[in-house]
Design a protein around this motif. Sequence first.
Motif, PDB file in Angstrom:
ATOM      1  N   PHE A 222       0.824  -1.208   0.000  1.00  0.00           N
ATOM      2  CA  PHE A 222       0.000   0.000   0.000  1.00  0.00           C
ATOM      3  C   PHE A 222       0.859   1.259   0.000  1.00  0.00           C
ATOM      4  CE2 PHE A 222      -3.881  -2.218   2.147  1.00  0.00           C
ATOM      5  CZ  PHE A 222      -4.179  -2.813   0.931  1.00  0.00           C
ATOM      6  N   ASP A 223       2.072   1.178   0.546  1.00  0.00           N
ATOM      7  CA  ASP A 223       2.996   2.327   0.533  1.00  0.00           C
ATOM      8  C   ASP A 223       3.576   2.577  -0.855  1.00  0.00           C
ATOM      9  OD1 ASP A 223       2.752   3.104   3.138  1.00  0.00           O
ATOM     10  OD2 ASP A 223       4.511   2.006   3.860  1.00  0.00           O
ATOM     11  N   THR A 224       3.824   1.506  -1.610  1.00  0.00           N
ATOM     12  CA  THR A 224       4.520   1.638  -2.896  1.00  0.00           C
ATOM     13  C   THR A 224       3.578   1.656  -4.096  1.00  0.00           C
ATOM     14  OG1 THR A 224       4.868  -0.766  -2.956  1.00  0.00           O
ATOM     15  CG2 THR A 224       6.620   0.585  -2.002  1.00  0.00           C
ATOM     16  N   ALA A 247      -8.423  -1.931   7.911  1.00  0.00           N
ATOM     17  CA  ALA A 247      -7.821  -1.859   9.248  1.00  0.00           C
ATOM     18  C   ALA A 247      -6.305  -1.757   9.152  1.00  0.00           C
ATOM     19  CB  ALA A 247      -8.219  -3.083  10.066  1.00  0.00           C
ATOM     20  N   ILE A 248      -5.704  -2.487   8.190  1.00  0.00           N
ATOM     21  CA  ILE A 248      -4.247  -2.418   8.017  1.00  0.00           C
ATOM     22  C   ILE A 248      -3.838  -1.030   7.558  1.00  0.00           C
ATOM     23  CG2 ILE A 248      -2.304  -3.316   6.664  1.00  0.00           C
ATOM     24  CD1 ILE A 248      -3.831  -6.002   6.558  1.00  0.00           C
ATOM     25  N   LYS A 249      -4.601  -0.479   6.615  1.00  0.00           N
ATOM     26  CA  LYS A 249      -4.262   0.856   6.091  1.00  0.00           C
ATOM     27  C   LYS A 249      -4.418   1.918   7.168  1.00  0.00           C
ATOM     28  CE  LYS A 249      -5.073   3.848   2.091  1.00  0.00           C
ATOM     29  NZ  LYS A 249      -3.676   3.759   1.647  1.00  0.00           N
ATOM     30  N   LEU A 250      -5.485   1.838   7.967  1.00  0.00           N
ATOM     31  CA  LEU A 250      -5.695   2.818   9.052  1.00  0.00           C
ATOM     32  C   LEU A 250      -4.619   2.675  10.125  1.00  0.00           C
ATOM     33  CD1 LEU A 250      -9.578   2.661   9.468  1.00  0.00           C
ATOM     34  CD2 LEU A 250      -8.226   4.544   8.542  1.00  0.00           C
ATOM     35  N   ARG A 251      -4.216   1.453  10.413  1.00  0.00           N
ATOM     36  CA  ARG A 251      -3.163   1.230  11.391  1.00  0.00           C
ATOM     37  C   ARG A 251      -1.851   1.870  10.944  1.00  0.00           C
ATOM     38  NH1 ARG A 251      -2.724  -4.623  11.862  1.00  0.00           N
ATOM     39  NH2 ARG A 251      -0.996  -4.503  10.393  1.00  0.00           N
ATOM     40  N   LYS A 252      -1.599   1.779   9.641  1.00  0.00           N
ATOM     41  CA  LYS A 252      -0.385   2.383   9.082  1.00  0.00           C
ATOM     42  C   LYS A 252      -0.455   3.907   9.171  1.00  0.00           C
ATOM     43  CE  LYS A 252       3.463   2.132   6.577  1.00  0.00           C
ATOM     44  NZ  LYS A 252       4.702   1.475   7.045  1.00  0.00           N
ATOM     45  N   LEU A 253      -1.629   4.457   8.887  1.00  0.00           N
ATOM     46  CA  LEU A 253      -1.785   5.913   8.903  1.00  0.00           C
ATOM     47  C   LEU A 253      -1.700   6.500  10.296  1.00  0.00           C
ATOM     48  CD1 LEU A 253      -4.669   6.312   6.268  1.00  0.00           C
ATOM     49  CD2 LEU A 253      -2.271   6.987   5.976  1.00  0.00           C
TER      50      LEU A 253
END
Length: 256
Positions: A222-224, A247-253
């Motif tokens: 999702f970062d790249t 949930a993974i994307k929100l956790r990263k943000l």
Amino acid sequence: MQLNLKNPIVFFDLETTGISIATDRIVEISILKVNPDGSRETRDHRVNPGMHIPAQASAIHGIYDKDVKDCPPFKDIARSLAAFMEKCDIGGFNSNKFDIPLLMEEFIRAGVEFEVKKCKFVDVQTIFHKMEKRTLEAAYKFYCNKNLDNAHSAQADTLATYEVLLAQLERYPELQNDIDFLSTFSSHNKSADLAGRIVFNEKNEEVFNFGKYKGRKVSEVFDTDHGYYGWMMNGDFSQDTKRVITAIKLRKLTGK
């Protein structure tokens, strides 16, 4: 033989409009609940899927549009089914890959919360494939020495699945009569989502289990590849998978 149970376990089977977890619907569900004392309870329902049942699906399970036109939609029975299955472990035949994810999709669409992550899953097909590698009809003949009449009837398949598990425990001394053991033994991967699109690697990190990024960490992809999250959210993926990647994307943000 009687199953050694800490919690009740429900064996269930679905007949559906097709094989897509995201877009197909249930037309019949049969549930057999086995309690720790060995007593049994059953639930059997025909369901109006709210869509046409394709001919190729009807050819397998024998259920046509006319057979379910006066049956309740899933949302009308969802709460009672969830209550019946509450605090139970779950068993089935190919259930980890298909029946459980599709049933959870139906619960999500009906707005019914079901804490499936707290359940132990026992997939009798996985045990069978690890031991003998055949189909339910062959398993029933092999383990129980009986022919499976009315195959692809949800009720017949559900009862056969339960009987096959009991026979497997009788046949293989290396199998423990313990749901924790059977759940671990009948699992292929530790999945983050029910469809197995996202799994945990040896470091307990979420990685993709499909496509061009298979084996890559979800957060790193999702970062790249900034469009990949949007592609998945707009794609033919289950609501449960979309919840997991969100949930993974929100956790990263948020850094939490």
